[in-house]
Design an enzyme around this catalytic site. Structure first.
Site, short mmCIF file in Angstrom:
data_model
loop_
_atom_site.label_atom_id
_atom_site.label_comp_id
_atom_site.label_asym_id
_atom_site.label_seq_id
_atom_site.Cartn_x
_atom_site.Cartn_y
_atom_site.Cartn_z
N GLN A 1 0.83 -1.19 0.00
CA GLN A 1 0.00 0.00 0.00
C GLN A 1 0.87 1.25 0.00
O GLN A 1 2.09 1.17 0.16
CB GLN A 1 -0.90 0.01 1.24
CG GLN A 1 -0.09 -0.04 2.53
CD GLN A 1 -0.89 -0.50 3.72
OE1 GLN A 1 -2.11 -0.42 3.75
NE2 GLN A 1 -0.21 -0.99 4.73
N ASP B 1 -6.44 -5.55 15.61
CA ASP B 1 -6.35 -4.14 15.23
C ASP B 1 -6.22 -4.09 13.71
O ASP B 1 -5.16 -3.81 13.15
CB ASP B 1 -5.13 -3.51 15.90
CG ASP B 1 -5.07 -2.00 15.69
OD1 ASP B 1 -6.08 -1.43 15.24
OD2 ASP B 1 -4.01 -1.41 15.96
N ASP C 1 1.52 -0.11 13.37
CA ASP C 1 1.97 1.18 13.89
C ASP C 1 2.49 1.10 15.31
O ASP C 1 3.09 2.04 15.82
CB ASP C 1 0.83 2.21 13.81
CG ASP C 1 -0.48 1.68 14.37
OD1 ASP C 1 -0.45 1.06 15.46
OD2 ASP C 1 -1.53 1.86 13.73
#
Length: 509
Positions: free
Chosen positions: A260, A385, A313
């Protein structure tokens, strides 16, 4: 048939190469043009999914419009068969310019106009018309160089076309996209397209061209290749300007990984934003609401071993590692580029509390679904997540089969927590997630989060139940009334495997 063979012999005699060589060169051109055509198609699908979202819808629009337009192009090409050489040369020149610049123009319309759908349909139709006109003209040209019967000619042409499409389809995700990016890859494809089409006509069929048409093709091809080359030189400046238009002036990092596009803007706790494929994933102003609400309810119980699915992250890992009695945490992230950025970017690593430096954290680069199929061991807590359940590409990560795999790695009495999407604005999606978890044999306990939220954020501890399926959510709050929560998360507790009772079928807050 005799007249056709005489005509073909006459045509072959005018060519500067032997018939077999001419046939090979025509088929080579078919191969290259087919590869370029499929790259244009995939480029439109990929960029439309990134800019507009809903990859299934965008792929359907591009493919259906292009297939229809190819039929239109085939019909229109009938009028050019008497001038097949110059017609094919001009079509390839136009296709190279339009296809090569399509990604750039599509990105520009999104950045400065804010709407790309009309441009997407327009490019899909135009490129489809030009691709559809290729085969009839190539059929005419190959019959000029060889006396093979029509059936054999069609078979050879389509074989070269399909093999070229295969090569183009594989080159786009594995070569052009990771090495050059979407915009540069499309521009390079256009240059190759123009060079292949122009070389075939100007060399093999040059005796079929009048001096005026020959000059026209030379000038047109040279101009198109020059424009594409100049645009390639300037594409970095264009991307920076477009990103500023989309993300603002604070863009610090913009990288295209194998998975991405990752964009990082701002640098402080009040300004840091992380975007994945144009979607806001992290806002430093309120990300703590989402990650605290996601992690801490599930940690209410044994939590020595924790599995984090997604969350490259490092922010969910930060919350998990706050517990000193966590002995080990495993983070499974598909995109190594995100985890690398979370380790090395000063602002993002500070925001995640330098979680990647903690020796208790083990990072695995893998698809969560595939990894769970081969996973061994058990975990007290699983934190999912993951991307929003409304994104088509993440659908499998919210399926009953996926939750069945998660249930298989949970220790007895373990918990799994999942962000189910906004229950008020998208109740169908939210309750589908909940039903899928129950289908996998998990007890469920939905809860809602309140407060100011972005697309990915959640809020404070639950203050009321989510509306059950079929019941309308409450309207805007009256003056003086506490604001109701507007986004939902769900945490799930697995059935104790020693407990023979079936899972509860109701959902309690």
């Amino acid at each position: 048939m005799i007249d056709q063979q005489v005509s073909l012999r006459g045509g072959a005699a005018r060519l500067p190469v032997r018939p077999r060589t001419g046939r090979f060169l025509v088929l080579a051109a078919v191969f290259v043009c087919a590869a370029c055509g499929l790259v244009y198609e995939l480029e439109l699908v990929a960029l439309a999914s990134y800019l507009i979202g809903d990859s299934v819808t965008q792929a359907s629009i591009v493919l259906s419009v292009m297939v229809f337009a190819m039929g239109v192009g085939s019909l229109l090409a009938k009028r050019l068969r008497s001038h097949a050489a110059v017609g094919f040369g001009l079509i390839e020149t136009a296709l190279a310019l339009i296809g090569g610049s399509s990604a750039l123009v599509l990105y520009a319309t999104f950045a400065w106009i804010g709407e790309s759908r009309l441009a997407l349909v327009g490019f899909s139709f135009t490129i489809g018309v030009l691709i559809g006109a290729e085969i009839p003209l190539l059929m005419t040209l190959i019959q000029r160089v060889d006396r093979q019967d029509a059936g054999g000619t069609v078979a050879d042409l389509f074989a070269a076309d399909y093999v070229g499409a295969l090569v183009g389809g594989l080159a786009f995700p594995f070569l052009l996209l990771p090495m050059l990016g979407q915009l540069t890859g499309a521009l390079l494809t256009g240059a190759i397209n123009a060079a292949a089409g122009g070389a075939l006509v100007l060399w093999v069929f040059r005796r079929d061209l009048t001096p005026g048409s020959r000059l026209l093709l030379i000038v047109a091809n040279a101009a198109v290749i020059a424009v594409l080359a100049l645009t390639t030189v300037l594409v970095d400046d264009f991307e920076r300007a477009a990103r500023r238009a989309v993300y603002g002036d604070g863009v610090r990092v913009a990288v295209q990984t194998e998975v991405q596009e990752v964009v990082l803007t701002g640098s402080g706790r009040g300004s840091l934003h992380l975007y994945l494929d144009g979607r806001l994933r992290v806002s430093a102003r309120d990300e703590h609401r989402y990650h605290e609400a996601l992690v801490h309810p599930a940690m209410n119980g044994p939590h020595a071993r924790v599995l984090i699915l997604g969350g490259g992250d490092g922010l969910a890992a930060r919350e998990v590692l706050r517990y000193p009695d966590v002995r080990g945490a495993t983070l499974v992230e598909l995109d190594s580029g995100v985890t690398r950025l979370a380790r090395t970017d000063p602002a993002l690593s500070e925001l995640n509390g330098h979680a990647y430096r903690d020796p208790r954290l083990t990072v695995v680069t893998a698809d969560a679904f595939t990894w769970l199929r081969a996973a061994r061991g058990s975990y007290d807590v699983v934190v999912a997540d993951l991307p929003d359940p409304g994104i088509s590409a993440s659908t499998k990560l919210y399926s009953a089969e996926f939750y069945g795999l998660v249930e298989g790695v949970l220790a007895p009495g373990g918990r799994v927590v999942v962000h189910g999407g906004p229950a008020v604005s998208r109740p169908r999606t939210y309750w589908t997630v909940e039903a899928s978890m129950r289908e996998a044999g998990l007890h469920t306990r939905p809860y809602l989060i309140g407060g100011r939220l972005s697309d990915f954020a959640a809020g404070t501890p639950p203050v009321r139940r989510a509306p059950p399926p079929g019941r309308r959510a409450r309207g805007p709050p009256r003056p003086g009334r506490r604001t109701p929560p507007s986004t939902a998360s769900c945490w799930r507790r697995s059935r104790d495997r020693a407990d023979p009772r079936p899972p509860r079928r109701s959902c309690r807050a």
